[in-house]
Design a protein around this motif. Sequence first.
Motif, PDB file in Angstrom:
ATOM      1  N   UNK A 131       0.830  -1.210   0.000  1.00 32.56           N
ATOM      2  CA  UNK A 131       0.000   0.000   0.000  1.00 32.56           C
ATOM      3  C   UNK A 131       0.862   1.257   0.000  1.00 32.56           C
ATOM      4  N   UNK A 132       1.977   1.236   0.709  1.00 39.73           N
ATOM      5  CA  UNK A 132       2.891   2.385   0.662  1.00 39.73           C
ATOM      6  C   UNK A 132       3.426   2.592  -0.748  1.00 39.73           C
ATOM      7  N   UNK A 133       3.785   1.498  -1.404  1.00 33.85           N
ATOM      8  CA  UNK A 133       4.310   1.592  -2.763  1.00 33.85           C
ATOM      9  C   UNK A 133       3.230   2.055  -3.747  1.00 33.85           C
ATOM     10  N   UNK A 134       1.989   1.595  -3.558  1.00 33.69           N
ATOM     11  CA  UNK A 134       0.901   2.048  -4.424  1.00 33.69           C
ATOM     12  C   UNK A 134       0.705   3.547  -4.305  1.00 33.69           C
ATOM     13  N   UNK A 135       0.692   4.038  -3.094  1.00 32.06           N
ATOM     14  CA  UNK A 135       0.504   5.479  -2.901  1.00 32.06           C
ATOM     15  C   UNK A 135       1.669   6.258  -3.501  1.00 32.06           C
ATOM     16  N   UNK A 136       2.863   5.728  -3.365  1.00 28.55           N
ATOM     17  CA  UNK A 136       4.036   6.419  -3.907  1.00 28.55           C
ATOM     18  C   UNK A 136       4.015   6.486  -5.425  1.00 28.55           C
ATOM     19  N   UNK A 137       3.380   5.496  -6.079  1.00 30.80           N
ATOM     20  CA  UNK A 137       3.353   5.443  -7.536  1.00 30.80           C
ATOM     21  C   UNK A 137       2.005   5.845  -8.121  1.00 30.80           C
ATOM     22  N   UNK A 138       1.111   6.356  -7.298  1.00 28.49           N
ATOM     23  CA  UNK A 138      -0.173   6.825  -7.794  1.00 28.49           C
ATOM     24  C   UNK A 138      -1.074   5.729  -8.322  1.00 28.49           C
ATOM     25  N   UNK A 139      -1.010   4.542  -7.740  1.00 25.61           N
ATOM     26  CA  UNK A 139      -1.826   3.386  -8.151  1.00 25.61           C
ATOM     27  C   UNK A 139      -2.942   3.192  -7.129  1.00 25.61           C
ATOM     28  N   UNK A 140      -4.171   3.017  -7.634  1.00 28.04           N
ATOM     29  CA  UNK A 140      -5.311   2.881  -6.733  1.00 28.04           C
ATOM     30  C   UNK A 140      -5.479   1.496  -6.155  1.00 28.04           C
TER      31      UNK A 140
END
Length: 415
Positions: free
Chosen positions: A57-66
């Motif tokens: 989830x941290x990586x998703x937020x960092x890469x703008x992925x929902x």
Amino acid sequence: MRLDRRTLVRAAAAMPLLTLPSVLRAAEPDLSALQDMTKGAQPIGNDERAARLARAQRLMRAHGIGAVLIEGGSSLVYFAGLNWGRSERLTAILLPAEGEPCIVTPFFEEARTRERLAIPAEVRVWNEDEDPLKTVAGFLKDRKLAHLPVGIEETVRYFAVDGLQKNGLKVVSANPVVRGCRMIKTAPEIALMQLATDVTIAAYRFVYPRVEKGMSQRDVSALMDAATRKLGGDPEFSLVLVGEGAAYPHGTKVPSPVADGRIVLMDCGCTVQGYQSDVSRTWVHGGANAEQRKVWGQAAQGQQVAFAAARLGVPAGSVDDAVRRYYASLGWGPDYKLPGLSHRTGHGIGLDGHEPVNLVRGEKTLLAPGMCFSNEPGIYIPGSFGVRLEDCFHMTESGPAWFSQPPRSIDAPMG
């Protein structure tokens, strides 16, 4: 001794007091000296899986992925503990950037899905006359994530990607998320991989003195599998190459029994709690000649060159480059040409035997603690023989560490 069906039938008829199962047991190897090494293996626990989700989830937020979509396979096992085969009916997990994951599965599979899940997750079902990707889209809309790209795990099939797009969703690669998690092994993962390697090494040490002249490749492979099972591992592969067949990394269809003076190359691995080992050993039955000794020694040094080059912060491809420079100095190759090293120096390993990233030319991913690789810079001479020694290592805070120690001599290939 090998027994065929006709021999068994004749034996059973001649000895009415000896049952067929007894004959079969008599032909099996004596494994009584081997004990299960895996009884104390610690499975991946709830805290570990929660940490994986949090990192994703941290990586998703960092890469703008929902959200990230993952089908059945090793990544589904990694995040959800759910071992699920693939079919035309979609079962997949959605890892959202915030909140609890969602499993989308056929209605008639709901009970089985809930039974196998190892994490808390919402379960949404679809019926046979419905579009499962519409169910996926509905979850994203409800979570207010539909305006963000959906990350696609790299093995997801096209029909799922196409279905998402037809439901108005934008898709991107989930590699920064999934690879970002799976490439970095934690202590519990390393421990399971170490145990799998220990099992494989113990099986090799059992098998090696029992390889005899005249044995087929299949005979040797079956012995390795039997020993691995008795030691507590699940055999994943047991490739046995003899003589000229060892000149081709995955062998040929031409059978070649063990004989004096012939190379024997074994490439074997198993799983423990799903985590894999991969170890190769090469020796000469009945004693090696000068050429075999020379090539074996050069391949052994190739492993050491790769290990020394695997430094924290360097590109993974630089390890392969170092080996090729060394081999070229000996007259092999150059590059991927034969005779020489025709495949990459190593591959990532974990829940999959081969997983990103590889020790291969051009790979720019920087080596970091927790990454795990095979180290197998073989030397292959078409028409003659080949040598491959393979041991895996993992990156620590102070550099590479072996899962298994490479052998030092062609005369003592098991250490």
